[in-house]
Design an enzyme around this catalytic site. Structure first.
Site, PDB file in Angstrom:
ATOM      1  CB  ALA A 263      -0.871   0.182   1.214  1.00  0.00           C
TER       2      ALA A 263
ATOM      3  CE1 TYR B 291      -0.745  -7.404  -5.831  1.00  0.00           C
ATOM      4  CE2 TYR B 291       1.026  -5.993  -5.265  1.00  0.00           C
ATOM      5  CZ  TYR B 291      -0.270  -6.499  -5.035  1.00  0.00           C
ATOM      6  OH  TYR B 291      -0.705  -5.980  -3.753  1.00  0.00           O
ATOM      7  CE  LYS B 292      -1.588  -1.544  -4.942  1.00  0.00           C
ATOM      8  NZ  LYS B 292      -1.645  -1.404  -3.437  1.00  0.00           N
TER       9      LYS B 292
ATOM     10  CD  GLN C  16      -2.134 -11.805  -3.092  1.00  0.00           C
ATOM     11  OE1 GLN C  16      -1.277 -11.423  -2.251  1.00  0.00           O
ATOM     12  NE2 GLN C  16      -3.534 -11.251  -2.942  1.00  0.00           N
TER      13      GLN C  16
ATOM     14  CG  ASP D 124       3.658   3.658 -41.090  1.00  0.00           C
ATOM     15  OD1 ASP D 124       3.685   4.578 -40.693  1.00  0.00           O
ATOM     16  OD2 ASP D 124       4.509   2.698 -40.740  1.00  0.00           O
TER      17      ASP D 124
HETATM   18  C1  SPV Z   1       5.606   1.468 -35.896  1.00  0.00           C
HETATM   19  O1  SPV Z   1       5.217   0.617 -35.145  1.00  0.00           O
HETATM   20  O2  SPV Z   1       4.988   2.160 -36.848  1.00  0.00           O
HETATM   21  C2  SPV Z   1       7.043   1.313 -36.033  1.00  0.00           C
HETATM   22  C3  SPV Z   1       7.747   0.030 -35.794  1.00  0.00           C
HETATM   23  O3  SPV Z   1       7.534   2.324 -36.751  1.00  0.00           O
HETATM   24  S1  SPV Z   1       7.936  -0.726 -37.575  1.00  0.00           S
HETATM   25  O4  SPV Z   1       6.797  -0.902 -38.018  1.00  0.00           O
HETATM   26  O5  SPV Z   1       8.774  -1.796 -37.132  1.00  0.00           O
HETATM   27  O6  SPV Z   1       8.794   0.027 -38.462  1.00  0.00           O
HETATM   28 MG    MG Z   2       6.144   3.735 -37.201  1.00  0.00          MG
END
Ligand code: SPV
Ligand code: MG
Length: 670
Positions: free
Chosen positions: A248, A281-282, A336, A442
């Site tokens: 705690a 654990y918490k 536990q 991306d």
């Molecule tokens: C992402 O998760 O966007 C990254 C890591 O940049 S990777 O996809 O491995 O490039």
């Molecule tokens: Mg990335």
């Protein structure tokens, strides 16, 4: 409840020890007389009213009781004919203050351990202490027991009898019956017998159960030999140690109550869980170990506070060998359980005992816990915790989140293994996964405003630190704003990669055109970010793409050292090779020159390496960059396909989470 303590006796068998004071004032330890010990125990048990019968040396006794400075209110009743009557008459003298009361009745020469008194007071029925393990005494009290009930008490009974000690809890309906008979005895001049003679005549109406205290200390002191034996037992009892462990960081009345109970068993050693064990654990402790330690050091009843480094008690039990371990009974089941079993094993080896009190997960505690979690999500508190976690654990694990719900999964998923709990330390807001969730490539197409919105969604429902995938960081002039915004939001770190132009995901490697930034320009970006940063905890981590773009180890290392020099708070080294060799080589060569700068890895392709191995090699942050995305979306595709194939949803039900469970994924309030 009133305590009735009988101290009118002359104690003549004690010889010179009772020549100047009553027997109850005889010392049983360096700091206690029989009476001071009894009164302290009575007071600690929460009784405030004491009726004490006195006789010879009554003023000595009265003064002594007052001098003890206990929070007890005394009513002294002198038996004027103490030398011609037995204590039955002393009780008669005190009858007016005893009627219609629950009574704890004890003789003034009785010495008992706390557990005996606790058991007596906890008894739901009227009870008297007996011992099934002691031999029947020749001259002392024995109780005849039938169906668990006392039917006769006296020194003359040997059949169906057990050794008995004059310590009773008497509920008022039973006590009134006995007291009436005592009054009847005394008014017909039967004043030289025991009060128990009166009981024996009404035991069918005065229901007293036998409470077996076995070998626990509960003994009268009649003569100097008894005194020697009992004093030795008191020493043994006082040297007992008790061990409890706490995680705690907020102490509430429930903690104080259990500490009080535990301290009644012996000198209490409190083990305070290390920060790492609590976080595992918490949740992350609001107060660091040293502060939690001093919190417990200042609680009455705690004799010593030590560190417990793991959830397992073994190390500390073997070191301190406590007579008792105290815990709530909540660990009988659940995660536990293995810890409890280990505790029992270790205790069994040296004869220690486990004492479990009913666990109460009271509302007050839950409210405090909720408040603690709310505190952990505040920007300043959250931001600082990534560095702390790295410092504390050496190596942390970070899981991808791209929405509120995936954030919750990272926040709440816990796995229990061999009494250890494992959970993620932080979240990675991946550009790949954030873009994918929005159905976009991306390529830095999802703008910062949208990326911040994702962070905000995650932050609203979680408390764990966030590491942000900042792609290239964009233009230096823009990057400085990104840094400030992220800091303000409570993000702990940004990782930027040393690429320039149209960024593509690293896992494409050289299959697509990707340009690496120059050391000079990227260093400038890092420097600008560090300069713009307002808080000391925020981290700017430089990600090196040399291995991804097949530029060689030397290039990767040269960049790493240059970026650290420019102010980077950590280095991420990336690779898309299926084996970890080049990552290991980089880590080894980097660590040869720099033992402190945190190293980050993203083992998507070289995924056979465990966190333990990364740690052993000097890696500090392991990011699982895309696994929730790569599992979640295929499951959705599958469900969509199944419904189309079967023209209904029935078949897809088996891969669906039950409705009641999906609701439970979302906490009622955060
Ligand atoms: C992402 O998760 O966007 C990254 C890591 O940049 S990777 O996809 O491995 O490039
Ligand atoms: Mg990335």
């Amino acid at each position: 409840m009133k305590a009735l303590i009988l101290n009118s006796g002359m104690g003549s068998r004690m010889g010179v020890l009772t020549s100047e004071h009553p027997k109850c004032m005889t010392e049983v330890s360096s700091h206690d007389t029989i009476l001071s010990r009894q009164l302290r125990q009575v007071a600690e048990a929460g009784i405030t009213e004491v009726v004490m019968t006195t006789g010879l040396f009554d003023s000595v006794l009265v003064n002594y009781c007052q001098s003890l400075d206990l929070s007890l209110h005394f009513t002294f009743v002198k038996n004027p004919v103490y030398d011609q009557t037995n204590y039955i008459y002393s009780i008669y003298c005190a009858r007016d203050v005893l009627k219609d009361e629950d009574i704890l009745l004890l003789h003034g020469d009785l010495v008992f351990e706390n557990q005996v008194l606790d058991a007596v007071l906890a008894s739901e029925e009227s009870c008297m202490t007996v011992s099934s393990t002691l031999p029947l005494p020749e001259k002392d009290f024995k109780a005849v027991i039938q169906d668990g009930h006392i039917v006769k008490v006296g020194i003359e009974f040997f059949t169906d009898a057990m050794a008995a000690q004059p310590l009773y809890k008497l509920k008022k309906e039973d006590w009134n019956v006995w007291l009436e008979q005592i009054i009847h005895f005394c008014e017909s001049d039967r004043v030289k017998c025991y009060a128990e003679n009166a009981f024996n005549e009404v035991s069918d109406r005065c229901q007293i159960v036998a409470l077996d205290v076995r070998n626990q200390l509960c003994a009268e002191i009649d003569n100097p030999e008894d005194l020697a034996v009992v004093s030795a037992r008191v020493r043994e009892v006082e040297n007992r140690t008790v061990y409890m462990c706490f995680s705690a960081d907020m102490i509430h009345s429930g903690h104080i109550a259990i500490i009080k109970k535990a301290a009644r068993l012996g000198r209490l050693i409190v083990g305070v869980l290390s920060d790492e064990a609590v976080a595992s654990y918490k949740r992350f402790p609001l107060l660091p170990f040293e502060e939690r330690k001093s919190l417990f050091e200042n609680i009455m009843g705690v004799s010593r506070v030590v560190e417990q480094r793991k959830l397992s008690y073994r190390e500390n039990l073997e070191k301190y060998r406590p007579d008792y371990v105290v815990h709530g009974d909540d660990w009988v089941t659940g995660f536990q359980k293995p810890i409890r079993e280990e505790v029992l094993n270790v205790l069994n080896k040296y004869g220690g005992h486990l004492v479990e009190f009913p666990y109460s997960n009271d509302e007050k505690y839950q409210k405090l816990e909720k408040r603690a979690r709310a505190d952990l999500s505040l920007p300043d508190v959250r931001r600082a915790r990534l560095r702390k976690a790295i410092e504390m654990k050496g190596t942390i694990s970070v899981m991808e989140a791209h929405s509120g719900i995936t954030g919750l999964i990272v926040e709440d998923t816990v796995v229990y293994q061999n009494g250890e709990a494992r959970q993620f330390d932080a979240m990675w807001v991946s550009s790949l996964c954030d873009s994918t969730a929005k159905g976009k490539p991306d390529i830095e197409l999802v703008d910062m405003t949208s990326r911040f919105r994702t962070i905000d969604d995650i932050m609203e429902v979680t408390t764990k630190p966030i590491v942000f995938d900042g792609d290239t960081g964009g233009m230096i002039e823009h990057f400085v704003y990104t840094v400030r915004t992220l800091e303000r939001m409570g993000v702990s770190a940004i990782i930027i990669e040393d690429k320039t132009g149209l960024k593509k995901n690293s896992l494409f490697g050289t299959e697509v055109i990707q340009m690496q930034d120059s050391i000079e320009h990227f260093s400038e970006k890092i420097q600008a970010g560090k300069k713009a940063q307002k808080t000391k905890e925020f981290m700017i981590i430089a990600r090196i793409e040399s291995l991804i773009l097949e530029q060689g180890m030397e290039d990767a290392l040269e960049r790493a050292f240059a970026f650290v020099k420019a102010g980077a708070d950590g280095i991420m080294i990336h690779s898309r090779k299926p084996d970890p060799d080049e990552i290991f080589e980089f880590v080894e060569k980097f660590r040869a020159k720099d033992s402190v700068t945190p190293i980050v890895v993203v083992p998507t392709s070289f995924n056979m390496v465990t966190e333990e191995e990364f740690k052993a090699r000097g890696v500090n942050v392991v990011i699982y960059a895309n696994q929730l995305t790569r599992t979640g979306f295929p499951a959705m595709q599958n469900a969509a396909r199944m419904i189309l194939e079967h023209h209904r949803a029935k078949e897809c039900d088996e891969i669906c989470m039950p409705f009641k469970d999906i609701i439970r994924l979302i906490p009622e309030d955060v």
